[in-house]
Design a protein around this motif. Sequence first.
Motif, PDB file in Angstrom:
ATOM      1  N   GLU A   1       0.843  -1.208   0.000  1.00 45.17           N
ATOM      2  CA  GLU A   1       0.000   0.000   0.000  1.00 45.17           C
ATOM      3  C   GLU A   1       0.879   1.260   0.000  1.00 45.17           C
TER       4      GLU A   1
ATOM      5  N   ARG B   1      -1.281  -0.095 -12.449  1.00 45.27           N
ATOM      6  CA  ARG B   1      -2.464  -0.872 -12.047  1.00 45.27           C
ATOM      7  C   ARG B   1      -2.217  -2.370 -12.264  1.00 45.27           C
TER       8      ARG B   1
ATOM      9  N   ASN C   1      -8.475  -6.658   0.309  1.00 47.12           N
ATOM     10  CA  ASN C   1      -9.520  -5.929  -0.418  1.00 47.12           C
ATOM     11  C   ASN C   1      -9.433  -4.430  -0.168  1.00 47.12           C
ATOM     12  N   ARG C   2      -9.187  -4.108   1.101  1.00 52.71           N
ATOM     13  CA  ARG C   2      -9.097  -2.678   1.439  1.00 52.71           C
ATOM     14  C   ARG C   2      -7.939  -2.026   0.671  1.00 52.71           C
TER      15      ARG C   2
ATOM     16  N   LYS D   1      -6.582  -2.960  -2.049  1.00 57.20           N
ATOM     17  CA  LYS D   1      -6.907  -2.922  -3.476  1.00 57.20           C
ATOM     18  C   LYS D   1      -7.796  -1.717  -3.803  1.00 57.20           C
ATOM     19  N   GLU D   2      -8.795  -1.512  -2.930  1.00 57.57           N
ATOM     20  CA  GLU D   2      -9.705  -0.381  -3.160  1.00 57.57           C
ATOM     21  C   GLU D   2      -8.980   0.951  -3.050  1.00 57.57           C
ATOM     22  N   VAL D   3      -8.146   1.054  -2.015  1.00 56.97           N
ATOM     23  CA  VAL D   3      -7.434   2.317  -1.814  1.00 56.97           C
ATOM     24  C   VAL D   3      -6.542   2.623  -3.013  1.00 56.97           C
TER      25      VAL D   3
ATOM     26  N   SER E   1      -6.665   1.453  -6.044  1.00 57.56           N
ATOM     27  CA  SER E   1      -7.459   1.644  -7.249  1.00 57.56           C
ATOM     28  C   SER E   1      -8.019   3.073  -7.290  1.00 57.56           C
ATOM     29  N   ALA E   2      -8.517   3.547  -6.133  1.00 59.84           N
ATOM     30  CA  ALA E   2      -9.059   4.906  -6.072  1.00 59.84           C
ATOM     31  C   ALA E   2      -7.954   5.940  -6.316  1.00 59.84           C
TER      32      ALA E   2
ATOM     33  N   ASP F   1      -7.285   6.208  -9.969  1.00 54.42           N
ATOM     34  CA  ASP F   1      -8.331   6.976 -10.677  1.00 54.42           C
ATOM     35  C   ASP F   1      -8.161   8.478 -10.450  1.00 54.42           C
TER      36      ASP F   1
END
Length: 340
Positions: free
Chosen positions: A13, A33, A66-67, A69-71, A73-74, A77
Amino acid sequence: MVDDLLEQLRELEKEGAGSIATADGAEELERLRVDLLGRKGRLTGILRGLGGLSPEERPRVGAEANRVKEVLSARIDERKAACEVAAAPEAHVDLTLPGRARWRGGVHPVTLVVDEICDIFRDLGFSRVRGHEVETVEYNFVKLNTPLDHPAVDMHDTFYLGESLLLRTHTSPVQARVMEQFRPPVRVVVPGMVFRRDPFDASHAPGFEQLEGLAVDEGITFVDFKATISEFARRFFGPTTKTRFRPSFFPFTEPSAEVDVSCQLCGGAGCSACKRTGWMEIGGAGMVDPAVFEAVGYDPERYTGFAFGLGPARIAMQRYGIPDIRLLYENDVRFLEQFV
Ligand code: DAH
């Protein structure tokens, strides 16, 4: 084992966020990514370790993965959007949006007039000075040769703060204060507020501005007085402006005059603004009365001078076409912000 995996995720992360923040452009971000979150990427690599965990341990690591990955990914973006805006800012501005007006203050119309008058008199050799809004009966009246049975002294006309203190009814007391402080030659203009027990209506206010002028030296004559006022009027109102001096009376001048200038709107032909007279009064004036020189310790045999008191509020009303004096003192910003 669990701790080891969690540590790897934390590391991913941190590192990933760092690379994303400095990535430049969509292509590089897509590469990141794939590298970080793709099927053969680093996150997937870490998750292979799940197989070695007990069924109770897996959900903890899975949730953390998962957390992360979301962070990431955001972040990708967001960074991508920022890069796009930086590359073509105009494509992202909605020109149809109403503007957000920035608040801009204006200069009060009377202040504009006062400053302009003082600038003109500065060019003619006058200094700008100030006096006190709270005055003594002595300076407001007595030193100005105004007997205490003069109507202006009356309680009904004047705001008293005590037996001998009042809100000055005019700026003329500053004449006496300046002359007591300085030897001639003296040339000053004195803007400031004055106060009278007047009704607050379309043409009266209980507090309003005055602008006093005083010139004292050896050999000053009525000609100097008329020439100075006329020159001021031409510079302030325009080169074709005429001046007119009507005989009048003030206790502190002899002779005294009311000063009129030709009407700015009709040029002297007569209109509703000048009540068909062709003239507008701008103030009172005259040659300083010898009794005033005596009161301040000037030798009346040696010195002469002239003085005047202009009404900047009234001049501002004429200049800007303001129909009601109350507009000047109600502090409504919708009115005031029109003057810059
Ligand atoms: N002080 C007078 C007033 O308030 C105005 C005035 C008249 C001032 C004549 C002067 C002057 O200096 O000479 O009505």
